[in-house]
Motif scaffolding. Structure first.
Motif, PDB file in Angstrom:
ATOM      1  N   PRO A 184       0.822  -1.272   0.067  1.00 23.09           N
ATOM      2  CA  PRO A 184      -0.155  -0.121   0.072  1.00 23.09           C
ATOM      3  C   PRO A 184       0.706   1.460  -0.133  1.00 23.09           C
ATOM      4  O   PRO A 184       0.570   2.391  -0.483  1.00 23.09           O
ATOM      5  CB  PRO A 184      -0.651  -0.241   1.278  1.00 23.09           C
ATOM      6  CG  PRO A 184      -0.036  -1.185   2.062  1.00 23.09           C
ATOM      7  CD  PRO A 184       0.597  -1.869   1.244  1.00 23.09           C
ATOM      8  N   ALA A 242      -4.093   4.315   0.852  1.00 24.67           N
ATOM      9  CA  ALA A 242      -4.826   3.242   0.682  1.00 24.67           C
ATOM     10  C   ALA A 242      -5.177   2.619   2.004  1.00 24.67           C
ATOM     11  O   ALA A 242      -4.279   2.825   3.020  1.00 24.67           O
ATOM     12  CB  ALA A 242      -3.996   2.311  -0.178  1.00 24.67           C
ATOM     13  N   LEU A 289      -6.993  -0.481   4.286  1.00 19.85           N
ATOM     14  CA  LEU A 289      -7.686  -1.610   4.267  1.00 19.85           C
ATOM     15  C   LEU A 289      -9.033  -1.672   4.986  1.00 19.85           C
ATOM     16  O   LEU A 289      -9.100  -1.509   6.363  1.00 19.85           O
ATOM     17  CB  LEU A 289      -6.676  -2.796   4.830  1.00 19.85           C
ATOM     18  CG  LEU A 289      -7.160  -4.285   5.057  1.00 19.85           C
ATOM     19  CD1 LEU A 289      -7.512  -4.832   3.752  1.00 19.85           C
ATOM     20  CD2 LEU A 289      -6.102  -4.896   5.938  1.00 19.85           C
ATOM     21  N   TRP A 300     -10.357  -2.693  -0.169  1.00 21.29           N
ATOM     22  CA  TRP A 300      -9.607  -1.674   0.078  1.00 21.29           C
ATOM     23  C   TRP A 300     -10.174  -0.272  -0.478  1.00 21.29           C
ATOM     24  O   TRP A 300     -11.016  -0.316  -1.233  1.00 21.29           O
ATOM     25  CB  TRP A 300      -8.178  -1.714  -0.884  1.00 21.29           C
ATOM     26  CG  TRP A 300      -7.374  -2.663  -0.361  1.00 21.29           C
ATOM     27  CD1 TRP A 300      -7.187  -4.028  -0.546  1.00 21.29           C
ATOM     28  CD2 TRP A 300      -5.925  -2.426   0.424  1.00 21.29           C
ATOM     29  NE1 TRP A 300      -6.035  -4.541   0.143  1.00 21.29           N
ATOM     30  CE2 TRP A 300      -5.560  -3.513   0.933  1.00 21.29           C
ATOM     31  CE3 TRP A 300      -5.762  -1.097   0.808  1.00 21.29           C
ATOM     32  CZ2 TRP A 300      -4.305  -3.805   1.569  1.00 21.29           C
ATOM     33  CZ3 TRP A 300      -4.535  -1.322   1.806  1.00 21.29           C
ATOM     34  CH2 TRP A 300      -3.971  -2.559   2.140  1.00 21.29           C
ATOM     35  N   TYR A 343      -9.012   3.181  -2.093  1.00 23.80           N
ATOM     36  CA  TYR A 343      -7.967   4.005  -2.810  1.00 23.80           C
ATOM     37  C   TYR A 343      -8.379   5.329  -2.911  1.00 23.80           C
ATOM     38  O   TYR A 343      -9.611   5.773  -3.391  1.00 23.80           O
ATOM     39  CB  TYR A 343      -7.496   3.453  -3.909  1.00 23.80           C
ATOM     40  CG  TYR A 343      -6.965   1.918  -3.886  1.00 23.80           C
ATOM     41  CD1 TYR A 343      -7.676   0.879  -4.441  1.00 23.80           C
ATOM     42  CD2 TYR A 343      -5.626   1.883  -3.276  1.00 23.80           C
ATOM     43  CE1 TYR A 343      -6.819  -0.388  -3.981  1.00 23.80           C
ATOM     44  CE2 TYR A 343      -4.943   0.711  -3.195  1.00 23.80           C
ATOM     45  CZ  TYR A 343      -5.755  -0.688  -3.630  1.00 23.80           C
ATOM     46  OH  TYR A 343      -5.100  -1.857  -3.438  1.00 23.80           O
TER      47      TYR A 343
END
Length: 1709
Positions: free
Chosen positions: A538, A551, A553, A564, A566
Motif C-alpha cells: 500500500p 490506501a 484496508l 480496499w 484507494y
C-alpha cells in the motif's frame, strides 16, 4: 457411572436441550400460536379513566402474558417494558446481580419460599435448589435446577431446567419430604436494552427513552392434582413475579456483591448471600492445578471455548468479584491449610475501577484475590471470604485495613459468554409487537406501554452463508472475465501506443461501449515476487504513482480477498477521485494474478465509506495484473484496465496513465527492490497494513480468527493448542541488508528461510511467525519490519526479532545450477486459470497411462496369416512415402466429411406418418420432455458449447436416429415460470425475441392452449424460408405430493416445483387436408420437420441454498429440427445448436417488458401427471375434464399495441337451474348475489337431458370411450341406460344441498372467466371490451383471422365485472418489489343465482316467494347451452390524450369506469387463498393409461375451433363430432348401393410437400432464393388435395348449390376390409373429381422466365464461336477428297504446356 462423569454429562445434555428450546421460542416470537392471556383480577382493578399514573413504577396490568402449547405442554411468556432511568439503578448488571443471587428469589417471586446455591459447575453454570409453596391443602414443592448465564453489553440471558433423575445422584439432590419434587422444563430470562431510535424529521415528537425489556419463559410442572396451574392463576402469578423482580432490581440491584469468576486451581465449595445484611460468603479451596479438567463442559464452540480457556488461565489460583462502587465494603478473609507451611502461603489482593466510562450508580469495583502456588500436589488451602456492605461512603476495608483502589482505563474483565447465533435470536425479539389475540373472547385489554423501538446492535459476526456465496460468486465471475481477456488471441487486440518499453493495445470489440486496454512490459533482472510486492504494497504505490494519495484496508474478507479504499490526489482542473475495490490474489510457482473490481453493494460490504461530495468515485469494472516469469531473470508484466473515471474526464487518458503505472512499478522495483509483504495469514484476520517507504518500515496488525485456521493444523502438537501463523517475504538483496523486526505480543516461534534469488520457489527471506491462539485470542497482534540501522552492524543477512538474533536457514544452489538458471531461455507460461490449479500428480499419472497405451500399440505384433480385407488406399512401406500415406488418409477423411456436411440431413422419417393424428405427435414429444425433466443426468450427453451456458446434444432413437437432440438450460432471475410461458407460447411475442421466426397461422384449436398451426421460419441467405406443420400443447406437471396442501376435500397445488412444458412437434400435412395450401402457404415454401421443440419452465424454490433472486425460473429448451430441402447437414446441425441460445433472447425480452395478461380460468393449459413410465410411447392417453363449463378457445397478445384478446366457450347445458354435487361450480368462490336465497331441491339433469348441441356432458367425463364419428360403422343409442341414469340422478344430487359442515349450500353466480392483468403494462389504465353471443350453430367455432372483418355481435349476456387487487406473491416478478404496480384479478360472472331459487311459501304470512321470471338469455342458455365470450384488453383511450401529469390508472369496462377493490378490500371479500389460487384443480388432467381404446383422447382429435378463412371452398364446413345427429337405428345398405358408392368415390392424389417436387435434382438450385419474383418453383394447384384417412379428420357437412344434392342424404361408404375408412359424401366426391382447372402463371413469372432464357442463350453463344483461322493448301490434290469445317463448342486455354482443350463439331464438304 461411579466417577460422576456420566452424571455431569447428563446434566449438561439437559441444559443444552433447554437452551435449544429457548432459542426456538425466541425465534418464534411473532408466531400466531402465542395466545394472549388476560388476568381478570388485575383487569378489574385497573386505574380509573382520565387519571394519570402517579408513579413510573410498572403495575400488574403492564405485564403482557402469552401462552403457547408445545408438544402438549403449555409454555407461558411474560413481557414487561420498563424505563431504565437516568440514575442508573436499573441496568443489566443490576439484573444479573439479582438473578445470580438465588437467596433473593423469595423476595420477588411470591411462589418461592426459599432458594440456595448447591454447586458451581463452572463460571457460568450453577446448580440451585428452590422451594415452592402452593398453599393449603397442597404440599410444598421443590426443584433442583441447573442454570447457565449469557450476557453482552445489551442482552442478558439466564436459562434454567431441572436436573434429570439418576440413581448415582448425590444425597443432597434426592427428594426431601414433605417437599414434592416438581419438574421445571424451562425457566428462562431474556433481558434486553432497547436503545432509542434516531430523531425523526418531526421535531414535535420527542424520542423515546432507553427502555429495558424483561421477558420470562415459564414451563413448570408442579405435579399438582388440583388446578393450581390454571390460566388465570398463572397469569396472576407471573404478573406479580415480573413486577416484583423489577422492584428488587431497582431497590437492591446496586447493593449486591457478585462472584464473577475463578480460574485453575480453585474449587468453589459454597456461595451464600445473606439478605438481611447484604453479605456474600464464598468458601473455596486452592488445589493443585489440573489443566485437563478445568472446563467440564464446552459452553460454545469456537471463540467462546477459547475465551473460557483464557479466563481459566488468567485467573489461575484467583477469584474475582464485582462490588458496587457506590457502597462501602468490609472484606474478611481467612485461610486454613493442610499444614502450617500451607497456611502461611502469601496471597495478594488487587482492586481496580474502570474510569473510561462515565460514573453511574452501577459502576463496579473489580476485587481480585490471588494465592501463591502450593508447595506440592498433596497440599490444600481452604479460604473463606465474606464481603459485607458497611457504609454508603465507598471504599474497601480488608480485615479492617483500608485498601487502595486503582483507577485504570481498560475493558471490563467480566466475561461475555454468548454465541452469535443466540445473540441474533435474542435480537429478533426486540421489535415484536406485544399486541396479539386474546384467549378470552369476552375480555379486551390494552396496554399502557408505548411502542418500543427496534433493538439496535452492531454485530461483529461473519457474513451469512447466502452473503458469503454471493461474494464468492462475484469474485469468480470477475476472475473468469479477467482470465478470458488474458487468453484472447493477439488478433483480437489492436495496438495503439508503445512508449518507454510498454506496449498498449485495445480490445477489438464490436461493442463501442466496451473499452478494455492492455499494457505489457518485460523486465530483465526482476523476479516474480519483487514485482508482486511492489504492486500490492500500500505504501509503495505512493512512490511509483504520483497521483496516489492513500490506501486503507477496510476488511480482510478471506485469505485471498481484501476490501480496499484507494484515494487519488486532485490535479487541477481534475478533482480528486476514490475507489472502493475488492482485490483478490491467486498465486502459482510461475504466475501471480492480482485483479480488483469495484464493490458497490453496501449489504455485502457494510464497511464501505460514504461518498464524499467533493470526490468522484471511480467505477472500476476490472483492473488486473498478470505477473508471469519467463525465466528466473525475466518477468512479463501485463495490466488490464476497464474503468470509468467518471466526471468530465474521459477514457482517452487511460493509456498514458497505464504507461506511467507500469514503468513506475518497474523502476521502483529495480531501484529499491521488493518491500516486505504478507504472503500468508493462517488463523487470523488482518486489520491494518501500512508501509512507510521513507522510514523503511512495514507494519501489519491482525487478530485471531479461528474460522480461518487450516484444517490440517500443520506443526501443532495437539488440537488443543491452536496457533496463528503469519508468513512474510522480505528482499534482503535490494530493499535491506538486515532486518529489525518487532512482534507484539512476543511470538511463540519464528522461522526464517532465505532462498537464492533465482530459486524456482521464490527468492528472498521468508519469515514464519507463530502465536498461541489461546493467549492471543482477544489481543491485537502486530508485526513491524524495519531496515536495520545504518552502521549498526556490518553483518549482512542479519534478522533481529524483539532485539534477539534469529537463526536464518539458507537454501544454497550449486554454482552450476545458478549458471544454468541465469542462461535459461525465456518461455512464456501457458495462461490457465489459477483459482482451480491442476493436480500435478494426476497429470503425471495420465501421461504415464498414455505412454503405456502407445507402447502397447506399437509392440502388438500383427500375424501375417490373419486374413484382412480392406477398402482403404494401399500403404507404401518405404520410409520416404509415409508423408504421402498421411496425405492420402487426410484427403480421404476430409472428402468424406465434406460430402457428409454438404449433403442434406435426410433419414427414413423425413415426412411424418399420416397414420397418427396431429396431436399424437405433440403428446409423444411431451412424454419425452417429461422423462427428460425427470432425469437430471447428463452422462450420455455431449457438451457442444459452454459460452453463456452449456449446450448439450445426443442422438435419441425415439425422436430421430439422424437428427440429434440439442438441450440448453439457464436460470432466469426475476421472473416466474408462468410469465415465461405466456411469452413463449404467444406468437406475437415470439416475433420480438426470436429472430428466426416469421409468422404463424393457427389452423385448429382443441382448447386449453392445444392447437395446430403452420409456422414459417426464416431460412437466411442463400436458403428459402421453411414452413412447418406444428402441433402445440402446453401442460403443467402436477407438483409432488409433499407440496400439496389439503383443505378439507380440496387440494391446492403449489406453484413452486411444478414444471410447465411448452411442446411443439410436426405432423403429417394430410391431417389438415381440408385447408387450402394456397392460403396458408401462398409462396409454396419448402416444408421441414420439427421432431421436438420443447420448453421446460420451472419456478425455483425460494428457500433453497442457491442464491437466486425471488422469483427465478429454470428455463430449458430441447430442440431437434430437420429443415429439409437443400439445407446441408452441417448447416442444419449449426442452426440446431444455436436454437437453445434463444433462452438469452427470452431473458432479455421478459426483463425489458411487463408480462402480458393471462387467463386463469378457463385454464390456458393442461395438467399432466408427474408419473413417468419407462416406455411412455406405448401408452394411450386419456383426458379428464375437470371444468366442463368453461373452455379456452384461443388467446393472443400483440406487444406493439399491448392488446390482449381471448375467446372462451361456455357450456351450460343442464347447469343453470341447479348445481350438482359433481359440478365444479360449487367450489367456485364467486361474488354472492344481492339476496340470500335457498338452494333448489330439484334434481339436476344429467348429460342425457342436455341438448344435442352441447359438449358439456361429453367433456365432463373421462374420454375413455370415443365419441361416435362418421368413421364408425355402427351407431347405437341405448335408451334404457339413459333412463336408468335419469332415475339415479336425484339420489346423486341430494348431498349437494349441504356443504361438508352441514350448512345449506346457497346458489352462486356462474363464473365465466378470470384474468390476471399486470397494471405496470398499462400505466395509463386499460379498457376491457367484452362480446358475447349465444351460439346456436352446430359447426365448430371460427378462429379470428388477420384479414377477416370483425362482426360486432354485441353482448347477448349481462356480464358482471369485478376487479380485485392481488396481494404480492413470491412466485411472480412483482411479488417482492414494493414500488411495482399491483396486479389485478378480473372476474366475469353471470347473475344466475337469482334464478335458481325454489318456490317457498311463508308459513306466517302465507306469501309465496319464487324466483323472478327468467329473461330471454337464460331461456336461450337452457335451450342451447352454449355461448361464446370474447374479451379484449387494450390501453385506455381516454387517458391517451391527457398530459402525462394528469394521467390516472383507470379501468374501463365496456365504456364505463369500473372501481378496483384495494388489496385490503380484496382480502376481506374473498380471502388470500382465493386470490392467489392458480386454479390448477380446474385444469383438464392428461393421464397415460393402457386401457384406452385409442392412443389420443377424442377431445384432442376433434377441434372446437377452426380457421375458416383458410378453408378450401370445395370442402364442406367442419362440424364437431359431439354435435352430430345420432341415428337411432342402423340403416343397412344394399350391395348395389355399395357398388355405386365405390364407383362414385374418386380418390384424388394426396398432397405432397414442396421439399423435392418439380424443383428437385439439379433444378433445386432455384429453390434457395427467397426472392418473391422467384417463387414459381412449384405453383400451387387449384385442385384440392384428397381427404386424409385419419381419425383426426372432423366430420364433413356438404354444401351444394344444387337443391337435389343438398336434399339427398349422404351415403356411407362401407367396406368389409376397412372399417375405419371415413365416409365421404357422394356430392363432395363429384365436386372434387370435377375440379380440373388449368395451371395459370402470373405475368412476372413469364418475364422472369424470358430473362433467364436470354441469359442462357448468351452464355451458349459465347461458348460456340466460329473458326477464326483458315488453312491454305498449296497442293490441289488435297482438295479432291473434300474439305472439313470445324466449329468450337467449348474451349479451355492453356491447360498444360501451352496446349488448349477444345470440344468441336466437324462438317465434311
Amino acid at each position: 457411572m461411579d466417577d460422576g462423569v456420566g452424571l455431569r454429562e447428563s446434566w449438561y445434555a439437559a441444559l443444552d436441550t433447554a437452551q435449544t428450546n429457548f432459542r426456538q421460542l425466541l425465534t418464534s416470537h411473532s408466531s400466531p400460536d402465542w395466545k394472549r392471556v388476560n388476568d381478570s383480577a388485575t383487569s378489574s382493578g385497573s386505574s380509573p379513566k382520565g387519571k394519570a399514573r402517579a408513579s413510573t413504577l410498572p403495575q400488574l396490568t403492564d405485564v403482557i402474558v402469552h401462552r403457547r402449547v408445545v408438544k402438549g405442554e403449555t409454555v407461558y411468556r411474560a413481557v414487561l417494558d420498563v424505563p431504565v432511568g437516568e440514575d442508573g439503578t436499573v441496568s443489566l448488571d443490576a439484573c444479573k446481580s439479582v438473578l445470580l443471587s438465588p437467596e433473593l428469589r423469595k423476595e420477588w417471586d411470591p411462589a418461592v419460599e426459599g432458594a440456595q446455591l448447591l454447586e458451581m459447575c463452572d463460571q457460568v453454570t450453577r446448580v440451585v435448589k428452590t422451594n415452592f409453596t402452593l398453599g393449603w391443602p397442597a404440599s410444598p414443592r421443590d426443584a433442583v435446577t441447573i442454570s447457565r448465564t449469557f450476557n453482552d453489553a445489551t442482552t442478558l440471558i439466564d436459562i434454567s431446567t431441572s436436573l434429570p433423575r439418576s440413581p448415582n445422584e448425590p444425597t443432597y439432590l434426592r427428594p426431601s419430604p414433605p417437599y414434592v419434587r416438581s419438574e421445571v422444563t424451562l425457566f428462562a430470562w431474556c433481558i434486553q436494552v432497547l436503545k432509542p431510535q434516531s430523531p425523526s424529521a418531526d421535531s414535535s415528537k420527542s424520542p423515546l427513552p432507553t427502555r429495558l425489556r424483561l421477558t420470562n419463559f415459564w414451563q413448570h410442572d408442579l405435579k399438582a392434582p388440583w388446578n393450581f396451574g390454571s390460566t388465570s392463576n398463572m397469569a396472576s402469578s407471573l404478573n406479580a413475579m415480573m413486577v416484583g423482580f423489577f422492584k428488587s432490581v431497582q431497590t437492591r440491584g446496586t447493593r449486591i456483591p457478585l462472584l464473577l469468576g475463578y480460574g485453575n486451581g480453585v474449587s468453589v465449595e459454597r456461595i451464600r448471600f445473606e439478605n438481611d445484611r447484604d453479605a456474600l460468603s464464598v468458601d473455596y479451596s486452592i488445589v493443585p492445578e489440573d489443566e485437563d479438567h478445568h472446563v467440564h463442559h464446552k459452553v460454545e464452540q469456537g471463540v467462546e471455548e477459547l475465551h473460557a480457556i483464557r479466563e481459566h488461565r488468567r485467573l489461575a489460583r484467583s477469584i474475582e468479584c464485582a462490588l458496587p462502587a457506590g457502597e462501602g465494603w468490609d472484606v474478611q478473609l481467612s485461610t486454613k491449610g493442610s499444614s502450617e507451611e500451607v497456611s502461611q502461603l502469601p496471597w495478594t489482593i488487587h482492586a481496580t475501577r474502570d474510569t473510561s466510562i462515565p460514573e453511574t450508580l452501577d459502576d463496579k469495583i473489580i476485587f481480585r484475590v490471588k494465592h501463591a502456588p502450593l508447595p506440592n500436589d498433596h497440599s490444600v488451602l481452604k479460604v473463606s471470604i465474606v464481603i459485607e456492605r458497611s457504609s454508603p461512603t465507598g471504599g474497601i476495608r480488608l480485615n479492617g485495613i483500608p485498601q487502595p483502589i486503582e483507577k485504570i482505563e481498560e475493558r471490563d474483565p467480566s466475561s461475555y459468554f454468548m454465541s452469535e447465533q443466540m445473540l441474533q435470536d435474542a435480537s429478533s425479539t426486540a421489535d415484536f409487537s406485544l399486541k396479539s389475540r386474546s384467549t378470552f373472547a369476552s375480555t379486551s385489554t390494552s396496554t399502557t406501554l408505548q411502542d418500543v423501538p427496534q433493538l439496535t446492535r452492531t454485530l461483529t459476526g461473519e457474513r451469512s452463508a447466502a452473503a458469503e456465496k454471493a461474494l464468492l460468486s462475484r469474485v469468480k465471475r470477475n476472475y473468469i472475465y479477467f482470465s478470458s481477456l488474458l487468453q484472447e488471441p493477439e488478433a483480437k487486440w489492436k495496438r495503439t501506443t508503445e512508449a518507454r518499453g510498454v506496449s498498449i493495445a485495445q480490445l477489438d470489440s464490436i461493442d463501442p461501449t466496451l473499452v478494455v486496454y492492455r499494457a505489457e512490459a518485460t523486465f530483465v533482472g526482476l523476479g516474480l515476487w519483487d514485482l508482486y510486492a511492489t504492486i500490492v504494497s500500500p505504501g509503495a504505490r505512493a512512490q511509483w504513482d504520483k497521483l496516489h494519495d492513500d490506501a486503507v484496508l477496510l476488511e480482510d474478507v478471506n485469505q485471498l480477498t481484501e476490501l480496499w479504499h484507494y484515494k487519488t490526489k486532485p490535479a487541477w482542473p481534475v478533482v480528486g477521485r476514490d475507489a472502493v475495490v475488492l482485490k483478490t490474489v491467486y498465486k502459482s510457482s510461475s504466475t501471480i494474478h492480482v485483479f480488483a473490481f469495484s464493490a458497490d453493494d453496501p449489504n455485502l460490504f457494510p464497511q464501505m465509506p460514504p461518498t464524499d461530495p467533493n470526490v468522484i468515485r471511480t467505477q472500476v469494472d476490472l483492473q488486473g495484473w498478470a505477473i508471469e516469469a519467463l525465466s528466473p531473470t525475466t518477468t512479463l508484466l501485463t495490466l488490464l484496465e476497464q474503468s470509468d473515471p467518471k466526471g468530465w474526464k474521459d477514457k482517452t487518458s487511460i493509456p498514458q496513465q497505464m504507461i506511467t503505472t507500469v514503468t513506475g512499478v518497474g523502476e521502483f522495483a529495480i531501484k529499491f527492490g521488493g518491500p516486505p509483504i504478507v504472503t500468508r495469514l493462517d488463523g487470523a484476520r488482518s486489520n491494518d497494513m501500512r508501509y512507510d517507504h521513507e522510514r523503511g518500515s512495514f507494519r501489519i496488525e491482525y487478530e485471531n480468527a479461528p474460522d480461518r485456521r487450516s484444517s490440517d493444523a500443520a506443526g501443532q502438537a495437539s488440537p488443543a493448542a491452536p496457533s496463528i501463523e503469519c508468513e512474510l517475504r522480505c528482499d534482503l538483496d535490494a530493499w535491506a541488508t538486515s532486518l529489525d523486526i518487532v512482534v507484539d505480543p512476543p511470538p511463540l516461534s519464528v522461522a526464517c528461510l532465505r532462498r537464492h534469488r533465482l530459486s524456482a520457489a521464490g527468492g528472498g527471506l521468508w519469515l514464519t511467525i507463530s502465536h498461541d491462539a489461546v493467549h492471543a485470542s482477544d489481543e491485537r497482534l502486530q508485526v513491524i519490519v524495519r531496515r536495520a540501522p545504518q552502521g549498526g552492524t556490518k553483518e549482512k543477512g542479519l534478522v533481529m526479532v524483539n532485539g534477539a538474533k534469529v537463526e536464518v536457514d539458507v537454501e544454497e544452489l550449486p554454482d552450476k545450477e545458478v549458471k544454468t538458471l541465469a542462461k535459461k531461455k525465456r518461455i512464456k507460461p501457458v495462461r490457465i486459470p489459477l483459482d482451480q490449479p491442476p493436480v500435478e500428480g494426476a497429470i503425471r499419472r495420465r501421461r504415464a497411462e498414455w505412454d503405456a497405451e502407445q507402447n502397447s500399440k506399437v509392440e502388438t505384433p500383427i500375424s501375417p496369416t490373419t486374413p484382412e480385407f480392406t477398402t482403404s488406399a494401399p500403404k507404401f512401406v518405404s520410409t520416404w512415402t509415409k508423408y504421402f500415406n498421411y496425405a492420402v488418409e487426410q484427403a480421404t477423411t476430409t472428402t468424406q466429411q465434406y460430402v457428409a456436411a454438404i449433403s442434406p440431413a435426410t433419414g427414413l422419417d423425413v415426412v411424418p406418418s399420416a397414420s397418427k393424428t396431429s396431436m399424437q405427435y405433440a403428446l409423444d414429444a411431451l412424454s419425452y420432455i417429461q422423462g427428460l425433466h425427470a432425469s437430471t443426468s447428463t452422462d450420455d450427453w455431449t457438451l457442444l458449447s459452454e459460452k453463456d451456458f452449456p449446450v448439450y446434444r445426443k442422438v435419441a432413437e425415439q425422436i430421430s436416429p439422424v437428427i440429434p437432440v440439442h438441450k440448453g438450460e439457464k436460470v432466469i432471475e426475476g421472473v416466474s415460470a408462468e410469465e415465461l410461458a405466456s411469452v413463449i407460447s404467444s406468437y406475437d411475442c415470439r416475433k420480438q425475441w426470436d429472430t428466426r421466426f416469421d409468422s404463424a397461422n393457427i389452423l385448429e384449436s382443441f382448447g386449453a392452449g392445444s392447437h395446430t398451426a403452420f409456422v414459417v421460419t426464416k431460412g437466411g441467405f442463400p436458403f428459402r424460408d421453411r414452413g412447418f406443420y406444428l402441433a402445440n400443447i402446453v401442460a403443467r406437471q402436477t407438483a409432488p405430493s409433499s407440496s400439496l396442501r389439503r383443505h378439507g376435500d380440496s387440494e391446492q397445488q403449489s406453484d413452486s416445483g411444478a414444471a410447465i412444458f411448452c411442446v411443439s412437434a410436426s405432423f403429417a400435412p394430410q391431417s389438415v387436408s381440408t385447408f387450402s395450401q394456397a392460403k396458408y402457404n401462398p409462396y409454396t415454401l419448402p416444408v421441414g420437420r420439427v421432431f421436438i421443440d420443447g420448453w421446460i419452465l420451472e419456478t425455483l424454490d425460494p428457500y433453497t441454498s442457491e442464491n437466486y433472486a425471488i422469483p427465478s425460473a429454470r428455463c430449458s429448451r430441447i430442440v431437434a429440427v430437420d429443415y429439409g430441402g437443400s439445407v446441408p447437414a452441417a448447416v442444419n446441425s449449426m442452426i440446431n445448436g444455436l436454437l437453445p441460445k434463444s433462452i438469452l433472447a427470452v431473458e432479455t425480452y421478459v426483463k425489458s417488458k411487463s408480462p402480458p395478461p393471462f387467463m386463469r380460468q378457463p385454464a390456458a393449459n393442461l395438467v399432466i401427471s408427474n408419473k413417468h413410465d419407462d416406455d411412455p410411447l406405448s401408452q394411450q392417453w386419456s383426458l379428464r375434464r375437470r371444468d366442463p363449463t368453461r373452455t379456452s378457445v384461443t388467446t393472443s397478445f400483440q406487444p406493439a399495441n399491448r392488446t390482449y384478446h381471448s375467446v372462451s366457450l361456455i357450456n351450460t347445458a343442464g347447469q343453470i337451474l341447479s348445481v350438482p354435487s359433481s359440478s365444479p361450480l360449487v367450489n367456485d368462490r364467486t361474488p354472492r348475489p344481492s339476496r340470500i336465497m335457498q338452494s333448489p331441491r330439484t334434481p339436476s339433469p344429467t348429460s342425457a337431458d342436455a341438448p344435442p348441441g352441447s359438449r358439456g356432458g361429453e367433456r365432463s367425463t373421462t374420454s375413455t370411450t370415443p365419441i361416435p364419428t362418421p368413421s364408425s360403422s355402427r351407431i347405437i343409442r341405448n335408451d334404457n341406460v339413459v333412463r336408468s341414469r335419469s332415475r339415479d340422478a336425484p339420489i346423486k344430487s341430494s348431498p349437494s344441498m349441504f356443504t361438508n359442515r352441514g350448512e345449506v349450500r346457497h346458489p352462486v353466480d356462474l363464473l365465466l372467466s378470470e384474468l390476471v392483468v399486470d397494471s405496470k403494462l398499462y400505466p395509463e389504465g386499460y379498457e376491457v371490451i367484452t362480446e358475447s353471443y349465444i351460439d346456436k350453430t352446430k359447426a365448430a367455432l371460427p378462429l379470428p383471422g388477420p384479414s377477416i372483418t370483425k362482426e360486432d355481435k354485441g353482448n347477448a349476456l349481462p356480464i358482471a365485472f369485478t376487479i380485485y387487487t392481488l396481494p404480492p406473491s413470491p412466485h411472480h416478478s412483482s411479488g417482492l418489489n414494493i414500488d411495482r404496480p399491483p396486479r389485478h384479478l378480473l372476474r366475469l360472472t353471470l347473475p344466475t343465482a337469482q334464478y335458481q331459487v325454489s318456490t317457498i311459501q311463508d308459513p306466517l304470512t302465507g306469501e309465496t316467494r319464487r324466483a323472478p321470471p327468467k329473461p330471454q338469455w337464460v331461456l336461450d342458455l337452457e335451450e342451447v347451452g352454449r355461448a361464446v365470450v370474447n374479451i379484449t384488453i387494450k390501453p385506455s383511450a381516454s387517458a391517451s390524450g391527457e398530459p402525462a401529469d394528469q394521467k390516472k390508472s383507470t379501468v374501463i369496462v365496456d365504456g364505463k369506469p369500473t372501481p378496483v377493490f384495494t388489496e385490503k378490500e380484496s382480502l376481506t371479500n374473498i380471502g388470500r387463498d382465493e386470490l392467489l389460487d392458480s386454479r390448477t384443480t380446474k385444469m383438464d388432467l392428461l393421464v397415460r393409461s393402457s386401457s384406452e381404446s385409442e392412443p389420443v383422447p377424442n377431445d384432442l382429435q376433434v377441434p372446437i375451433a377452426v380457421a375458416e378463412h383458410f378453408h378450401d371452398e370445395s370442402f364442406p364446413k367442419l362440424v364437431s363430432a359431439a354435435q352430430e345427429p345420432i341415428e337411432e337405428t342402423e340403416s343397412p345398405s344394399s350391395p348395389v348401393e355399395e357398388k355405386k358408392a365405390e364407383m362414385e368415390t374418386v380418390s384424388s392424389p394426396t398432397e405432397t410437400s414442396a421439399v423435392d417436387n418439380a424443383a428437385s435434382g439439379i433444378f433445386r438450385f432455384w429453390n434457395v432464393y427467397p426472392n418473391s419474383l422467384l417463387r414459381f418453383a412449384s405453383a400451387p394447384s387449384s385442385r384440392p388435395p384428397s381427404v386424409a384417412l385419419s381419425p383426426s379428420n372432423p366430420t364433413l357437412v356438404e354444401e351444394s348449390e344444387s337443391p337435389s344434392l343438398a336434399s339427398e342424404p349422404p351415403k356411407t361408404n362401407e367396406t368389409t376390409g376397412n372399417d375405419d375408412a371415413p365416409s365421404v359424401p357422394g356430392a363432395m366426391c363429384l365436386a372434387s373429381s370435377s375440379q380440373t382447372g388449368r395451371q395459370m402463371y402470373p405475368l412476372s413469372m413469364l418475364i422472369m422466365a424470358a430473362l433467364i432464357g436470354f441469359l442462357l442463350g448468351s452464355l451458349l453463344r459465347s461458348l460456340i464461336s466460329p473458326a477464326d483461322f483458315i488453312y491454305v493448301s498449296t497442293d490441289l490434290k488435297e482438295l479432291e477428297a473434300g474439305w472439313r469445317e470445324i466449329k468450337r463448342l467449348v474451349e479451355v486455354k492453356y491447360i498444360v504446356g501451352g496446349w488448349d482443350f477444345q470440344i468441336a463439331v466437324v462438317r465434311r464438304h
